[in-house]
Write a protein that holds these residues in place. Sequence first.
Motif, PDB file in Angstrom:
ATOM      1  N   ASN A 159     -56.222  28.362  12.263  1.00 57.20           N
ATOM      2  CA  ASN A 159     -55.765  29.336  13.256  1.00 57.20           C
ATOM      3  C   ASN A 159     -54.362  29.749  12.843  1.00 57.20           C
ATOM      4  N   GLY A 160     -54.146  31.044  12.744  1.00 57.57           N
ATOM      5  CA  GLY A 160     -52.832  31.454  12.241  1.00 57.57           C
ATOM      6  C   GLY A 160     -52.361  32.771  12.790  1.00 57.57           C
ATOM      7  N   CYS A 161     -51.152  33.134  12.347  1.00 57.12           N
ATOM      8  CA  CYS A 161     -50.537  34.395  12.762  1.00 57.12           C
ATOM      9  C   CYS A 161     -49.838  35.018  11.562  1.00 57.12           C
ATOM     10  N   ALA A 162     -49.821  36.335  11.545  1.00 55.24           N
ATOM     11  CA  ALA A 162     -49.018  37.048  10.544  1.00 55.24           C
ATOM     12  C   ALA A 162     -48.289  38.179  11.256  1.00 55.24           C
ATOM     13  N   TRP A 163     -47.071  38.399  10.828  1.00 58.08           N
ATOM     14  CA  TRP A 163     -46.320  39.548  11.344  1.00 58.08           C
ATOM     15  C   TRP A 163     -45.943  40.417  10.152  1.00 58.08           C
ATOM     16  N   TYR A 164     -46.157  41.721  10.285  1.00 58.51           N
ATOM     17  CA  TYR A 164     -45.892  42.662   9.207  1.00 58.51           C
ATOM     18  C   TYR A 164     -44.733  43.552   9.637  1.00 58.51           C
ATOM     19  N   GLY A 165     -43.634  43.472   8.878  1.00 59.69           N
ATOM     20  CA  GLY A 165     -42.444  44.254   9.217  1.00 59.69           C
ATOM     21  C   GLY A 165     -42.162  45.294   8.154  1.00 59.69           C
ATOM     22  N   THR A 166     -41.191  46.142   8.419  1.00 59.97           N
ATOM     23  CA  THR A 166     -40.858  47.222   7.477  1.00 59.97           C
ATOM     24  C   THR A 166     -40.165  46.689   6.220  1.00 59.97           C
ATOM     25  N   GLU A 167     -39.714  45.409   6.235  1.00 60.70           N
ATOM     26  CA  GLU A 167     -39.032  44.833   5.071  1.00 60.70           C
ATOM     27  C   GLU A 167     -39.742  43.607   4.502  1.00 60.70           C
ATOM     28  N   GLY A 168     -40.743  43.097   5.209  1.00 59.12           N
ATOM     29  CA  GLY A 168     -41.408  41.890   4.730  1.00 59.12           C
ATOM     30  C   GLY A 168     -42.469  41.414   5.704  1.00 59.12           C
ATOM     31  N   MET A 169     -42.967  40.208   5.447  1.00 58.91           N
ATOM     32  CA  MET A 169     -43.996  39.676   6.347  1.00 58.91           C
ATOM     33  C   MET A 169     -43.818  38.167   6.507  1.00 58.91           C
ATOM     34  N   VAL A 170     -44.359  37.655   7.612  1.00 60.10           N
ATOM     35  CA  VAL A 170     -44.351  36.210   7.879  1.00 60.10           C
ATOM     36  C   VAL A 170     -45.795  35.777   8.071  1.00 60.10           C
ATOM     37  N   ILE A 171     -46.175  34.660   7.445  1.00 53.51           N
ATOM     38  CA  ILE A 171     -47.536  34.137   7.596  1.00 53.51           C
ATOM     39  C   ILE A 171     -47.448  32.639   7.881  1.00 53.51           C
ATOM     40  N   GLY A 172     -48.230  32.162   8.837  1.00 48.96           N
ATOM     41  CA  GLY A 172     -48.196  30.724   9.111  1.00 48.96           C
ATOM     42  C   GLY A 172     -49.144  30.336  10.224  1.00 48.96           C
ATOM     43  N   GLY A 173     -48.964  29.117  10.719  1.00 51.40           N
ATOM     44  CA  GLY A 173     -49.858  28.637  11.775  1.00 51.40           C
ATOM     45  C   GLY A 173     -49.189  27.561  12.605  1.00 51.40           C
ATOM     46  N   LYS A 174     -49.558  27.550  13.886  1.00 52.86           N
ATOM     47  CA  LYS A 174     -48.911  26.656  14.852  1.00 52.86           C
ATOM     48  C   LYS A 174     -49.244  25.188  14.596  1.00 52.86           C
ATOM     49  N   GLN A 175     -50.452  24.931  14.095  1.00 51.56           N
ATOM     50  CA  GLN A 175     -50.910  23.548  14.029  1.00 51.56           C
ATOM     51  C   GLN A 175     -50.085  22.732  13.038  1.00 51.56           C
ATOM     52  N   LYS A 176     -49.823  23.350  11.859  1.00 51.83           N
ATOM     53  CA  LYS A 176     -48.989  22.659  10.877  1.00 51.83           C
ATOM     54  C   LYS A 176     -47.519  22.945  11.131  1.00 51.83           C
ATOM     55  N   GLY A 177     -47.250  24.037  11.862  1.00 50.53           N
ATOM     56  CA  GLY A 177     -45.850  24.436  12.063  1.00 50.53           C
ATOM     57  C   GLY A 177     -45.202  24.832  10.752  1.00 50.53           C
ATOM     58  N   SER A 178     -45.989  25.435   9.838  1.00 51.35           N
ATOM     59  CA  SER A 178     -45.394  25.873   8.563  1.00 51.35           C
ATOM     60  C   SER A 178     -45.517  27.395   8.450  1.00 51.35           C
ATOM     61  N   ILE A 184     -38.712  34.525   0.779  1.00 49.87           N
ATOM     62  CA  ILE A 184     -37.352  34.369   1.331  1.00 49.87           C
ATOM     63  C   ILE A 184     -37.158  32.952   1.858  1.00 49.87           C
ATOM     64  N   GLU A 185     -38.192  32.436   2.526  1.00 52.17           N
ATOM     65  CA  GLU A 185     -38.062  31.091   3.105  1.00 52.17           C
ATOM     66  C   GLU A 185     -39.450  30.467   3.202  1.00 52.17           C
ATOM     67  N   ASP A 186     -39.528  29.212   2.835  1.00 55.32           N
ATOM     68  CA  ASP A 186     -40.796  28.482   2.913  1.00 55.32           C
ATOM     69  C   ASP A 186     -40.580  27.328   3.888  1.00 55.32           C
ATOM     70  N   ILE A 187     -41.027  27.512   5.109  1.00 53.95           N
ATOM     71  CA  ILE A 187     -40.795  26.483   6.131  1.00 53.95           C
ATOM     72  C   ILE A 187     -41.943  25.491   6.050  1.00 53.95           C
ATOM     73  N   LYS A 188     -41.620  24.275   5.626  1.00 53.71           N
ATOM     74  CA  LYS A 188     -42.634  23.241   5.370  1.00 53.71           C
ATOM     75  C   LYS A 188     -43.243  22.753   6.681  1.00 53.71           C
ATOM     76  N   PRO A 189     -44.473  22.178   6.615  1.00 55.08           N
ATOM     77  CA  PRO A 189     -45.111  21.685   7.833  1.00 55.08           C
ATOM     78  C   PRO A 189     -44.207  20.744   8.614  1.00 55.08           C
ATOM     79  N   THR A 190     -44.177  20.953   9.909  1.00 60.07           N
ATOM     80  CA  THR A 190     -43.415  20.063  10.788  1.00 60.07           C
ATOM     81  C   THR A 190     -44.431  19.296  11.629  1.00 60.07           C
ATOM     82  N   SER A 191     -44.613  19.709  12.864  1.00 66.50           N
ATOM     83  CA  SER A 191     -45.633  19.049  13.681  1.00 66.50           C
ATOM     84  C   SER A 191     -46.312  20.114  14.528  1.00 66.50           C
ATOM     85  N   GLY A 192     -47.395  19.710  15.194  1.00 66.86           N
ATOM     86  CA  GLY A 192     -48.173  20.653  15.981  1.00 66.86           C
ATOM     87  C   GLY A 192     -47.504  20.975  17.311  1.00 66.86           C
ATOM     88  N   PRO A 193     -48.190  21.764  18.142  1.00 65.35           N
ATOM     89  CA  PRO A 193     -47.637  22.157  19.434  1.00 65.35           C
ATOM     90  C   PRO A 193     -47.235  20.967  20.308  1.00 65.35           C
TER      91      PRO A 193
END
Length: 431
Positions: A314-333, A344-353
């Motif tokens: 299960n995931g989310c992506a946001w598409y902006g005029t300068e870039g995009m973000v892709i990830g998912g809540k379960q891994k928090g990455s 630009i940034e790679d946010i490593k898995p943290t924890s779930g909700p």
Amino acid sequence: MNTSTRRQFVRSSALATFAAPAILKAATADKINLAFIGPGGMGSNHVKSMCQRKDVIFSWVCDADAKRAAAAAKTIQELTGQTPKIASDMRQVFDDKAVQAVLMATPDHWHAPGAILAANSGKHVYVEKPCSHNLREGRLMIEAAAKNKVCMQVGTQSRSTASISQIIEKLRSGIIGDVLVAKAWNSQLRKNHGHQPATEPPAELHYELWLGPVPKVPFKRTYHPAHWRWFHHFGAGDFGNDGVHDIDIARWGLGVEQHPDRIIGQGSKLFFDDDQEWPDTLYCGFEYDIAGKTKQLIYEQRDWSPYVQEGHENGCAWYGTEGMVIGGKQKGSWQIYGRNNKLIEDIKPTSGPDLAAHHANFFDAIRTGAKLNADITINHLSTALCHLGNIAARTRQALVFDPAKEQFIGNADTSKLLKREYREHWATPVG
Ligand SMILES: NC(=O)c1ccc[n+]([C@@H]2O[C@H](COP(=O)([O-])OP(=O)(O)OC[C@H]3O[C@@H](n4cnc5c(N)ncnc54)[C@H](O)[C@@H]3O)[C@@H](O)[C@H]2O)c1
């Protein structure tokens, strides 16, 4: 303003906003008197998490299934030493003046009827997601919370999860420019439920109470426990089940705080041959007109995928005029990309909700008038997307919606699907 004056100011202005007798009463109490309603699958997670707190009086467990009520009472006994009373009929809980708050984890068809009755009895409500079974019920819940001046928190715990609010802050800071489009997906392998005949309910289940105000249908083993969500009468399919978490996060990041103006949807059963009534494959699109600009939100669901999409079930992506973000809540990455896919940034898995944080926010709101992270007014906008998308898919129409009236424009027949049919019952919502 020094710190203590500021604290006093924040506290007094918060109380001024919620100058309701119920809230003031709770604000002075050390412990919150809490009742669990529907401590089943998710409900038992709530029980275990709440039992870690030291500020709860566990006064009731109420379940239409006697075995589940007894199991929840036993857990509370073992973890806290407290002995809650047991009920099968939630009216016993609402009649108890000592109860300050209820945590409702019933099936979706009971969310609005139960939450409205609870609010009308002056109880604060934590109700599971999706907040409603149909769009009209969400509006009635907002009205009941406002009329009774009680807190109504919805169970989208991502709203209280630090790793998710941090990514939303980055989006707000403009890290990918102007965010014009967001997408949420739900891509996982679910189960085939087969074709089940109608049968007698199990002895431990009070089926009449379980059914509540919905039209009477004979019991099937696929309804209870947990699989009621795949039937029109009781749930909103997987969009209202898992999808609502992700569409809520996607909408949050997109920064839209209103209903969409236009909706499209396509959904069918491509894979499962069983009794499930909702589509296993669904695509919905929502378009928002906001102050002369247009934004789009997309939902994708494939419930027969033995693989994940873009690294996340299960995931989310946001598409902006300068870039995009892709990830998912379960891994928090999350991965943040700029122009030409530069990482630009790679946010490593943290924890779930963070369920405990969501509970804490509910208790803070009751005690101090703090803002609820998933107030019913917030979740209604996300749950409404599930209902609107499902209606577009079921009717195979492109729909135009009036956000203020909460009706389809020029389409009275389809607007009828924004409500449900009830039977005559003590819990039938009025309005
Ligand atoms: N927030 C989350 O991450 C999350 C995760 C899973 C489920 N949920 C939500 O939790 C809710 C429950 O889902 P579940 O999978 O635990 O379902 P479930 O069927 O396992 O549990 C529901 C419980 O409610 C009881 N119940 C039904 N009618 C009742 C009534 N009138 N009075 C008292 N109890 C009643 C049932 O007997 C059952 O024990 C759903 O709304 C679901 O969407 C939330």
